[in-house]
Design an enzyme around this catalytic site. Structure first.
Site, PDB file in Angstrom:
ATOM      1  N   ASP A  11       1.143  -1.330  -0.393  1.00 56.19           N
ATOM      2  CA  ASP A  11       0.425   0.325   0.387  1.00 56.19           C
ATOM      3  C   ASP A  11       0.879   1.456   0.260  1.00 56.19           C
ATOM      4  O   ASP A  11       0.117   2.409   0.082  1.00 56.19           O
ATOM      5  CB  ASP A  11      -1.312  -0.020   1.340  1.00 56.19           C
ATOM      6  CG  ASP A  11      -0.555   0.133   2.906  1.00 56.19           C
ATOM      7  OD1 ASP A  11       1.167  -0.295   2.493  1.00 56.19           O
ATOM      8  OD2 ASP A  11      -0.903  -0.208   3.926  1.00 56.19           O
TER       9      ASP A  11
ATOM     10  N   GLU B  11      11.530  24.278  -9.198  1.00 61.53           N
ATOM     11  CA  GLU B  11      11.519  22.696  -9.266  1.00 61.53           C
ATOM     12  C   GLU B  11      11.733  22.063  -8.526  1.00 61.53           C
ATOM     13  O   GLU B  11      11.286  20.911  -7.740  1.00 61.53           O
ATOM     14  CB  GLU B  11      11.729  22.057 -10.978  1.00 61.53           C
ATOM     15  CG  GLU B  11      10.246  21.490 -11.163  1.00 61.53           C
ATOM     16  CD  GLU B  11      10.564  21.080 -13.069  1.00 61.53           C
ATOM     17  OE1 GLU B  11      10.314  19.522 -13.708  1.00 61.53           O
ATOM     18  OE2 GLU B  11      10.767  21.918 -13.884  1.00 61.53           O
TER      19      GLU B  11
END
Lengths: 220, 220
Positions: free
Chosen positions: B81, B113
């Site tokens: 998960d 960025e």
DNA sequence: GCAAAAGTGTTTTCAATACACCCATGG
DNA sequence: CCATGGGTGTATTGAAAACACTTTTGC
């Protein structure tokens, strides 16, 4: 294009024990081509809904049953040509177990299919597994300097001469018997069980065990 | 059935440098959902015909250009998960670089960025990347005890007070200034360059460099 | 009683620690 | 000349290394 040829993922188990002061690894005999008759690490393709760690555990349970190995991940091998005509990435695990447990449960293991080899006397090894084994022996070397790690191989009793052999064999060093003993006792790492080793030539050795308190001290 | 839901493999880069005695890590700002506006490790899905190592290098070259990072693999994260609605396994790499090179080439990097963060002041982190970063900081801690590793961060000159800060910050210990100096010099690890640090308050510190001979000795 | 292997004690050397004063620079 | 931070020397402690003889067992 991504994944045109399916990339597969597997786990491989490097299970080690120590006998007579020397490392042994458990290998599986290949019954089919390729590498028929060669020996290999137990491996298993990754199942969809489990982690690499669980996949590795499952691999061992399916192959040789429910032993209490202590696994940890070491490296993921991904060379493009590590297996011909396929793309298989393999995540490696080291498992450790003491020799006494192994001897007790040895009958669980099919001798024709699975066998322990001293690392200095390995048979013909399939794929790149010899490279993987050697990589993991290197990892054990690193870990063994930390005394705590040896507990995995000696949960119960051991003699100091035997433990010394382990260090000398794995680390490729020579140690003075008296200084080795002094170091371990001064570090408060081991305790005398009061028992002695019987049989064998010469004076019987005292049996020691690792103390509980172990606070991760480095030897050497 | 194996691989009904496609299992994907990616690499993630944990690039570290040291500034003012403190570790920094390079992160990428996410421009899209999920986790838009969060920061993440540079990652790249594994291409078919290259190793994880090469995939990781390519990732960095594509994203921020041709820096001379020094990468090594640490761990493969595979929790089922770890990313919702997908199955992605991620192999982690640590890269190291000295701060001077970073400063020289900083203009190559788009500030909006990509950004360096002190590890004690991390922003909001996407996915399980904070867990991965912390895992890798632990690895650095292990490595830094081996003096040789610090060369990666200080290929040229450094002052002893700064180097001491590194040890104190990363290992969370306090060291006596005089003993620290003595230890490094006695170990034959460093040499005086003959130059001094200028600027700043107080007496200028001597500049040292790591010697070539370094034979993998442990500090602390 | 002899061979084989284990156990023990002492001295020397060197690294680790603890600690206080002086030095070079900027303002 | 003063504040700031950097550099140095010494004494003490403790672990590491080097080394030779004695003890316990089996045969």
């Amino acid at each position: 294009m991504q994944n045109r040829l399916q990339i597969k993922i597997e786990t491989n188990s490097n299970i080690f024990t120590i006998e007579k002061g020397q490392l042994k690894v458990l290998l599986e005999k290949r019954k089919n081509e390729p590498f028929k008759g060669y020996w290999a690490l137990p491996t298993k393709l990754l199942e969809e809904n489990i982690s690499l760690e669980d996949n590795n555990k499952k691999c061992i349970i399916e192959k040789i049953g429910n032993f209490d190995f202590n696994f940890f991940q070491t490296h993921t091998f991904s060379d493009v040509d590590r297996i011909i005509d396929q793309r298989v990435i393999s995540t490696s695990f080291i498992g450790t177990i003491d020799n006494i447990t192994i001897n007790l449960k040895q009958d669980q293991i099919d001798e024709d299919e699975y066998k322990w080899f001293y690392i200095n006397q390995l048979p013909k090894i399939a794929y790149d597994h010899e490279k993987i084994i050697n990589f993991n022996i290197g990892k054990i070397k690193e870990k063994i300097i930390n005394s705590d790690f040896l507990k995995r191989f000696y949960p119960s009793d051991f003699t100091l001469p035997e433990l010394q052999l382990v260090y000398e064999d794995i680390l490729k060093i020579e140690i003075d018997r008296r200084n080795f003993r002094k170091k371990l006792i001064n570090m408060d790492m081991i305790e005398d069980t009061g028992y002695k080793n019987d049989g064998g030539n010469g004076r019987p050795a005292k049996l020691y065990r690792f103390k509980e308190n172990n606070t991760q001290k480095n030897l050497f």
